[in-house]
Design a protein around this motif. Structure first.
Motif, mmCIF file in Angstrom:
data_model
loop_
_atom_site.group_PDB
_atom_site.id
_atom_site.type_symbol
_atom_site.label_atom_id
_atom_site.label_comp_id
_atom_site.label_asym_id
_atom_site.label_seq_id
_atom_site.Cartn_x
_atom_site.Cartn_y
_atom_site.Cartn_z
ATOM 1 N N SER A 1 -4.976 16.118 -2.521
ATOM 2 C CA SER A 1 -4.247 16.321 -3.710
ATOM 3 C C SER A 1 -5.343 16.546 -4.828
ATOM 4 C CB SER A 1 -3.180 15.372 -3.864
ATOM 5 O OG SER A 1 -3.928 14.072 -3.748
ATOM 6 N N PHE B 1 1.175 24.701 -3.508
ATOM 7 C CA PHE B 1 1.394 23.500 -3.302
ATOM 8 C C PHE B 1 2.255 23.015 -4.841
ATOM 9 C CE2 PHE B 1 0.184 19.231 -4.717
ATOM 10 C CZ PHE B 1 0.673 18.374 -3.607
ATOM 11 N N THR C 1 5.837 24.490 -4.681
ATOM 12 C CA THR C 1 6.768 23.866 -3.598
ATOM 13 C C THR C 1 7.005 22.211 -4.155
ATOM 14 O OG1 THR C 1 4.918 23.529 -2.319
ATOM 15 C CG2 THR C 1 6.308 25.471 -1.879
ATOM 16 N N ASN C 2 6.399 21.868 -5.152
ATOM 17 C CA ASN C 2 6.289 20.325 -5.602
ATOM 18 C C ASN C 2 6.798 20.172 -6.906
ATOM 19 O OD1 ASN C 2 5.395 18.465 -3.251
ATOM 20 N ND2 ASN C 2 4.104 20.248 -3.061
ATOM 21 N N TYR D 1 1.236 15.347 -9.414
ATOM 22 C CA TYR D 1 0.923 15.787 -8.157
ATOM 23 C C TYR D 1 -0.612 16.053 -7.554
ATOM 24 C CZ TYR D 1 6.017 16.226 -8.109
ATOM 25 O OH TYR D 1 7.326 16.011 -8.359
ATOM 26 N N TYR E 1 13.060 23.664 -9.735
ATOM 27 C CA TYR E 1 11.439 23.616 -9.779
ATOM 28 C C TYR E 1 11.126 24.586 -10.536
ATOM 29 C CZ TYR E 1 11.587 21.243 -5.356
ATOM 30 O OH TYR E 1 11.915 20.280 -4.390
#
Length: 199
Positions: free
Chosen positions: A45, A89, A92-93, A103, A162
């Protein structure tokens, strides 16, 4: 990115480029050096930055006209400085109102704020919306299986929380298409290879 040179720069793309651009065998095609691009990517990350080389080729027609071709690997979207795995990434987060830095850790202080990352994700999100990639996949699924892919209202409402909903929905549709064999893979990198985002 550790195998970038072996997996990309050492590959002979001539047959691929001839096929993609419908270049006749009578025309000449040869490697013509590279140019450098900055690219943000992630390890776990953590945000990282690297300078990568993009392969170019010279296409000379039988009549003597010349064209320069840039060959982007699927992990890089043209005009975008963020690698596909990092865009995926984030998409989707990160929810609406959240910071990307919740994140992604920028331990090396590579960027002053999240705007560069957000803009790159938004370019892809806009392409997914404008070009309706999910609808194209759904149409293909319907043609093959005589049944459309359905995302429930509950699932859609969840996606809508999102920041990059259109990218997220495309990834969900691609996952279904990958499981049914319509796509080779459902990652954003695979989708970039299939749809050539922003090219």
């Amino acid at each position: 990115m550790s195998n970038y040179k072996n997996n990309y720069l050492k590959v002979d793309f001539k047959d691929f480029v001839r096929y993609e651009l419908n270049i006749p065998a009578s025309d000449k095609l040869k490697k013509n050096g590279t140019f450098e691009r900055g690219l943000y990517y992630k390890i776990n990350s953590c945000l990282k930055y690297i300078r990568v080389n993009i392969q170019t080729m010279l296409w000379t027609t039988s009549s003597g006209k010349s064209f320069y071709i840039s060959i982007f690997p699927s992990c890089i979207i043209k005009y975008n400085r963020v690698a596909t795995d990092l865009i995926e990434f984030i998409s989707t987060n990160v929810r609406k109102g959240e910071s990307i830095f919740n994140y992604i850790e920028d331990a090396d202080s590579l960027i002053e704020c999240e705007d560069n990352l957000a803009r790159s994700c938004e370019r892809v999100n806009k392409a997914c919306h404008d070009k309706k990639f999910d609808a194209l996949l759904n149409s293909k699924h319907t043609t093959i299986f005589n049944s459309p892919i359905k995302i429930s209202k509950e699932e859609y409402n969840k996606c809508n929380t999102y920041s990059f909903i259109h990218t997220l929905i495309l990834l969900k549709v691609a996952d279904i298409c990958s499981k049914t064999g319509i796509l080779k893979g459902s990652s954003l990198s695979s989708l970039n290879e299939a749809f050539k985002f922003l090219r």
